[in-house]
Design an enzyme around this catalytic site. Sequence first.
Site, mmCIF file in Angstrom:
data_model
loop_
_atom_site.group_PDB
_atom_site.id
_atom_site.type_symbol
_atom_site.label_atom_id
_atom_site.label_comp_id
_atom_site.label_asym_id
_atom_site.label_seq_id
_atom_site.Cartn_x
_atom_site.Cartn_y
_atom_site.Cartn_z
ATOM 1 C CG ASP A 113 -1.930 -1.145 1.152
ATOM 2 O OD1 ASP A 113 -2.283 -1.547 0.021
ATOM 3 O OD2 ASP A 113 -2.354 -1.641 2.209
ATOM 4 C CB THR A 182 1.114 -10.547 -6.850
ATOM 5 O OG1 THR A 182 1.228 -9.265 -7.489
ATOM 6 C CG2 THR A 182 2.384 -10.868 -6.113
HETATM 7 C C1 LIG Z 1 -2.086 -3.594 -2.698
HETATM 8 S S1 LIG Z 1 -2.213 -5.121 -1.914
HETATM 9 C C2 LIG Z 1 -1.061 -6.164 -2.790
HETATM 10 C C3 LIG Z 1 -1.297 -7.625 -2.533
HETATM 11 C C4 LIG Z 1 -0.307 -8.583 -3.213
HETATM 12 N N1 LIG Z 1 1.038 -8.364 -2.734
HETATM 13 C C5 LIG Z 1 -0.368 -8.425 -4.707
HETATM 14 O O1 LIG Z 1 0.589 -7.879 -5.278
HETATM 15 O O2 LIG Z 1 -1.356 -8.870 -5.302
HETATM 16 C C6 LIG Z 1 -1.317 -4.814 -0.395
HETATM 17 C C7 LIG Z 1 -1.521 -5.927 0.608
HETATM 18 O O3 LIG Z 1 -0.691 -5.708 1.717
HETATM 19 C C8 LIG Z 1 -1.422 -5.903 2.911
HETATM 20 N N2 LIG Z 1 -0.784 -5.059 3.925
HETATM 21 C C9 LIG Z 1 -0.696 -3.713 3.913
HETATM 22 N N3 LIG Z 1 -0.009 -3.269 4.976
HETATM 23 C C10 LIG Z 1 0.354 -4.396 5.673
HETATM 24 C C11 LIG Z 1 1.074 -4.590 6.872
HETATM 25 N N4 LIG Z 1 1.577 -3.553 7.550
HETATM 26 N N5 LIG Z 1 1.262 -5.849 7.311
HETATM 27 C C12 LIG Z 1 0.766 -6.901 6.617
HETATM 28 N N6 LIG Z 1 0.055 -6.767 5.482
HETATM 29 C C13 LIG Z 1 -0.137 -5.534 5.005
HETATM 30 C C14 LIG Z 1 -2.820 -5.459 2.555
HETATM 31 O O4 LIG Z 1 -3.791 -6.006 3.416
HETATM 32 C C15 LIG Z 1 -2.951 -5.974 1.129
HETATM 33 O O5 LIG Z 1 -3.414 -7.309 1.090
#
Ligand SMILES: C[S@@+](CC[C@H](N)C(=O)[O-])C[C@H]1O[C@@H](n2cnc3c(N)ncnc32)[C@H](O)[C@@H]1O
Length: 231
Positions: A113, A182
């Site tokens: 994010d 991903t």
């Molecule tokens: C934009 S999505 C990308 C998901 C995956 N990596 C992809 O490329 O399809 C970001 C993911 O990171 C997770 N996320 C964000 N901040 C996080 C944190 N501090 N710890 C664990 N997960 C986190 C969110 O819940 C989300 O599923």
Amino acid sequence: MRLAAQFSTAEQKRLLKQLPAFPSPDDLIAGTGPWEVELGFGKGKFLLRSALQHPERRYLGIEVVSKYYRLLDRRARRQGADNLMVVRGEALYLLSTVLPQGFASVLHVYFPDPWPKQRHRKRRLFDSETVDLVLGLLRPGGRLFFATDFLEYGELVYDLLRLYPGLTLERREAPWPDGARTNYEAKYIVEGRPILRLEGHLAADATVGSLHPEGVPGIVAAMAARQEDGS
Ligand SMILES: C[S@@+](CC[C@H](N)C(=O)[O-])C[C@H]1O[C@@H](n2cnc3c(N)ncnc32)[C@H](O)[C@@H]1O
């Protein structure tokens, strides 16, 4: 309730000893293969595919959203990916409390994010406050893979990481050799969005837990900013 700072050092040590120790991931999964870790795995496509393709390695995924955690956990069990361990939690919290430094031979961070609003930036996985924590997970000789479609954030991460002691960093001009890793990557490729991909290699003689030159000033500046905005 008393805050930690109100306890004397001796009291803190005594209380800490009473806490049950966190089990190490090494004790929870059979095998002795190297660990690859993905932070924020979303729907978990990359981890599941990798774990099934490489039974000789061990994979750990950390994801804060319960729905995604449950989805991947269920799929991994159904498909017999016994070398994949998934944890629901906040990655930075788990890095600072549970995972030992130098734990991972490979670290994957795909489309984290970007938190574009100024007041949310402290939540970013990579910034000067957190870079030592995140990179400290890599063992010497380890590799880092990173991708983002949020190019402004990607450039900041590039600038930050290339100063990390012992890390050789390259931008990949081409997609990964194994294709979209991903769900986000697959979606953005179809949409034709530019993607910034980075690949880092930590020197075999790097010191575990090296400190980034911006780390301390970054933390001091962040603390001052937080005091000002009262967060
Ligand atoms: C934009 S999505 C990308 C998901 C995956 N990596 C992809 O490329 O399809 C970001 C993911 O990171 C997770 N996320 C964000 N901040 C996080 C944190 N501090 N710890 C664990 N997960 C986190 C969110 O819940 C989300 O599923």
